[in-house]
Design an enzyme around this catalytic site. Structure first.
Site, PDB file in Angstrom:
ATOM      1  CG  HIS A  18      14.377   8.438  31.635  1.00  0.00           C
ATOM      2  ND1 HIS A  18      15.171   9.542  31.466  1.00  0.00           N
ATOM      3  CD2 HIS A  18      13.349   8.833  32.431  1.00  0.00           C
ATOM      4  CE1 HIS A  18      14.635  10.565  32.121  1.00  0.00           C
ATOM      5  NE2 HIS A  18      13.546  10.156  32.721  1.00  0.00           N
ATOM      6  CG  HIS A  41       7.157  14.104  41.600  1.00  0.00           C
ATOM      7  ND1 HIS A  41       6.291  13.101  41.976  1.00  0.00           N
ATOM      8  CD2 HIS A  41       7.369  14.861  42.710  1.00  0.00           C
ATOM      9  CE1 HIS A  41       5.998  13.251  43.270  1.00  0.00           C
ATOM     10  NE2 HIS A  41       6.642  14.314  43.730  1.00  0.00           N
ATOM     11  CB  SER A 102       9.333  10.664  32.724  1.00  0.00           C
ATOM     12  OG  SER A 102       9.167  11.800  33.549  1.00  0.00           O
ATOM     13  CD  GLU A 120       7.302  20.251  37.942  1.00  0.00           C
ATOM     14  OE1 GLU A 120       7.813  19.146  37.727  1.00  0.00           O
ATOM     15  OE2 GLU A 120       7.625  20.962  38.924  1.00  0.00           O
ATOM     16  CG  ASP A 145       1.326  17.140  46.320  1.00  0.00           C
ATOM     17  OD1 ASP A 145       1.891  16.145  45.801  1.00  0.00           O
ATOM     18  OD2 ASP A 145       1.414  17.405  47.522  1.00  0.00           O
ATOM     19  N   GLY A 146       1.699  15.959  42.880  1.00  0.00           N
ATOM     20  CA  GLY A 146       1.559  14.650  42.248  1.00  0.00           C
ATOM     21  C   GLY A 146       1.096  13.565  43.214  1.00  0.00           C
ATOM     22  CG  ASP A 166      11.828  11.041  38.752  1.00  0.00           C
ATOM     23  OD1 ASP A 166      12.670  10.861  39.649  1.00  0.00           O
ATOM     24  OD2 ASP A 166      12.114  11.517  37.636  1.00  0.00           O
TER      25      ASP A 166
HETATM   26  C1  LIG Z   1      13.321  14.547  39.348  1.00  0.00           C
HETATM   27  S1  LIG Z   1      12.359  15.823  38.646  1.00  0.00           S
HETATM   28  C2  LIG Z   1      11.339  14.982  37.516  1.00  0.00           C
HETATM   29  C3  LIG Z   1      12.024  14.467  36.285  1.00  0.00           C
HETATM   30  C4  LIG Z   1      11.097  13.760  35.345  1.00  0.00           C
HETATM   31  N1  LIG Z   1      10.285  12.759  36.010  1.00  0.00           N
HETATM   32  C5  LIG Z   1      11.896  13.074  34.241  1.00  0.00           C
HETATM   33  O1  LIG Z   1      12.212  11.877  34.366  1.00  0.00           O
HETATM   34  O2  LIG Z   1      12.178  13.729  33.248  1.00  0.00           O
HETATM   35  C6  LIG Z   1      11.222  16.164  39.945  1.00  0.00           C
HETATM   36  C7  LIG Z   1      10.205  17.271  39.604  1.00  0.00           C
HETATM   37  O3  LIG Z   1       9.162  17.230  40.590  1.00  0.00           O
HETATM   38  C8  LIG Z   1       8.716  18.552  40.836  1.00  0.00           C
HETATM   39  N2  LIG Z   1       7.999  18.480  42.141  1.00  0.00           N
HETATM   40  C9  LIG Z   1       8.501  18.556  43.385  1.00  0.00           C
HETATM   41  N3  LIG Z   1       7.556  18.250  44.296  1.00  0.00           N
HETATM   42  C10 LIG Z   1       6.424  17.966  43.595  1.00  0.00           C
HETATM   43  C11 LIG Z   1       5.112  17.524  43.971  1.00  0.00           C
HETATM   44  N4  LIG Z   1       4.777  17.322  45.247  1.00  0.00           N
HETATM   45  N5  LIG Z   1       4.208  17.294  42.988  1.00  0.00           N
HETATM   46  C12 LIG Z   1       4.536  17.492  41.675  1.00  0.00           C
HETATM   47  N6  LIG Z   1       5.769  17.883  41.267  1.00  0.00           N
HETATM   48  C13 LIG Z   1       6.695  18.115  42.216  1.00  0.00           C
HETATM   49  C14 LIG Z   1       9.977  19.378  40.781  1.00  0.00           C
HETATM   50  O4  LIG Z   1       9.676  20.726  40.511  1.00  0.00           O
HETATM   51  C15 LIG Z   1      10.755  18.686  39.658  1.00  0.00           C
HETATM   52  O5  LIG Z   1      10.515  19.311  38.428  1.00  0.00           O
END
Ligand SMILES: C[S@@+](CC[C@H](N)C(=O)[O-])C[C@H]1O[C@@H](n2cnc3c(N)ncnc32)[C@H](O)[C@@H]1O
Length: 293
Positions: A18, A41, A102, A120, A145-146, A166
């Protein structure tokens, strides 16, 4: 999709990720031209440190809480300021109860003409995110999907901006997906800033990712030693089984000031956030090209 970031919010890995994110946004804010943030993500945006998940796994006490309580040298304080300002603004009382994810960092640091795109995949988390930002017309939340979004939406029409990737590292092939996504998106938007977070739980996998990425970037002509930065922090011996021992980021097209800032910050964070023997840090301003056979 079992990963819940609420169990980890504000931990040592969030601290490094962060702070780097805020420094990239601060750099973009130096020019008036609007920019785009793509958070592939996103999680749920902000975290309740007094909530059930954080109470069961209070990792923030060894992360953000230690930073707030520490005596901070002036140059460290300058680097941490954009991030700490957000944390302070979210916590009016003396006790720390809220921590920005984030998306919240992006929301608070961007300007009226900047745009934020949040992906997400988790059904309930995407709903939470959507509700949280429903009134902010600058923010678009997508349950998708990100990685696919990265390849699909880049380049942004603003032509400036940052992508933060992330993932939760629930699957062994996460690094391969990450590498694939950059190979598809960087040719479309070679000048964007990309922040990749990766765990150091499996050193072999992270080295393979870093070296593979560096080799590809250099081979394809996207990178020079100045435009790839790797920063890692580990709080105990990397060989230890169990809890996450270390994590870090790879930044493509970093702000030119980031390396100098991290050189000040990493040694300080490493000793402050230490959780056992064998803590450390590393900073590579230029990922090495694989030596030729
Ligand atoms: C590490 S957390 C993210 C934290 C966030 N970036 C932060 O810094 O506050 C990862 C997130 O990605 C989501 N996720 C998992 N696979 C994903 C994908 N292929 N595309 C989008 N989101 C996904 C999960 O549900 C989870 O909420």
């Amino acid at each position: 999709m079992n990963y819940r970031h609420a169990f980890h919010a504000g931990n040592f890995a969030d601290v490094l990720k962060h702070v780097v994110f805020t420094l990239c946004l601060e750099h973009l804010n130096k020019k008036p031209k609007p920019y785009r943030v793509l958070d592939t993500h996103a999680g749920i945006g902000a975290y309740d440190l007094a909530g059930d998940e954080a109470a069961r796994s209070p990792e923030w006490k060894d992360g953000i809480a230690r930073v707030l309580e520490a005596e901070r040298p002036a140059d460290v304080d300058r680097i941490l300021k954009p991030w700490l300002d957000i944390v302070r603004a979210m916590n009016s009382g003396k006790t720390l109860t809220a921590y920005p994810g984030s998306p919240e960092i992006a929301r608070r640091m961007t300007r009226p003409d900047d745009r934020i795109q949040l992906c997400e995949l988790h059904e309930a988390d995407a709903r939470t995110l959507d509700k949280r930002y429903a009134l902010d017309s600058r923010i678009k939340v997508e349950k998708r999907d990100g990685y696919k979004a990265m390849a699909g939406v880049l380049p942004p029409k603003e032509k400036r901006g940052v992508v933060i990737v992330d993932p939760p590292f629930e699957h062994r092939d996460e690094m391969a997906h990450m590498a694939e996504a950059i190979k598809k998106s960087l040719p479309k938007w070679p000048t964007g800033t990309y922040i990749f977070w990766r765990s150091l739980k499996d050193m072999w996998a992270s080295e393979r990712f870093d070296n593979g990425l560096a080799e590809w970037l250099f081979d394809e002509g996207f990178a020079t030693p100045e435009n790839v930065l790797r920063a890692d922090l580990w709080v105990r011996d990397l060989g230890e089984e169990g809890k996450l021992p270390g994590a870090g980021i790879v930044v493509v097209n970093p702000p030119h000031t980031l390396e100098a800032d991290l050189l000040i910050l990493l040694p300080w964070l490493s000793s402050l956030l230490r959780q056992g023997e064998g803590n450390g840090w590393r900073l590579d301003g230029a990922l090495e090209e694989e030596p030729e056979d």
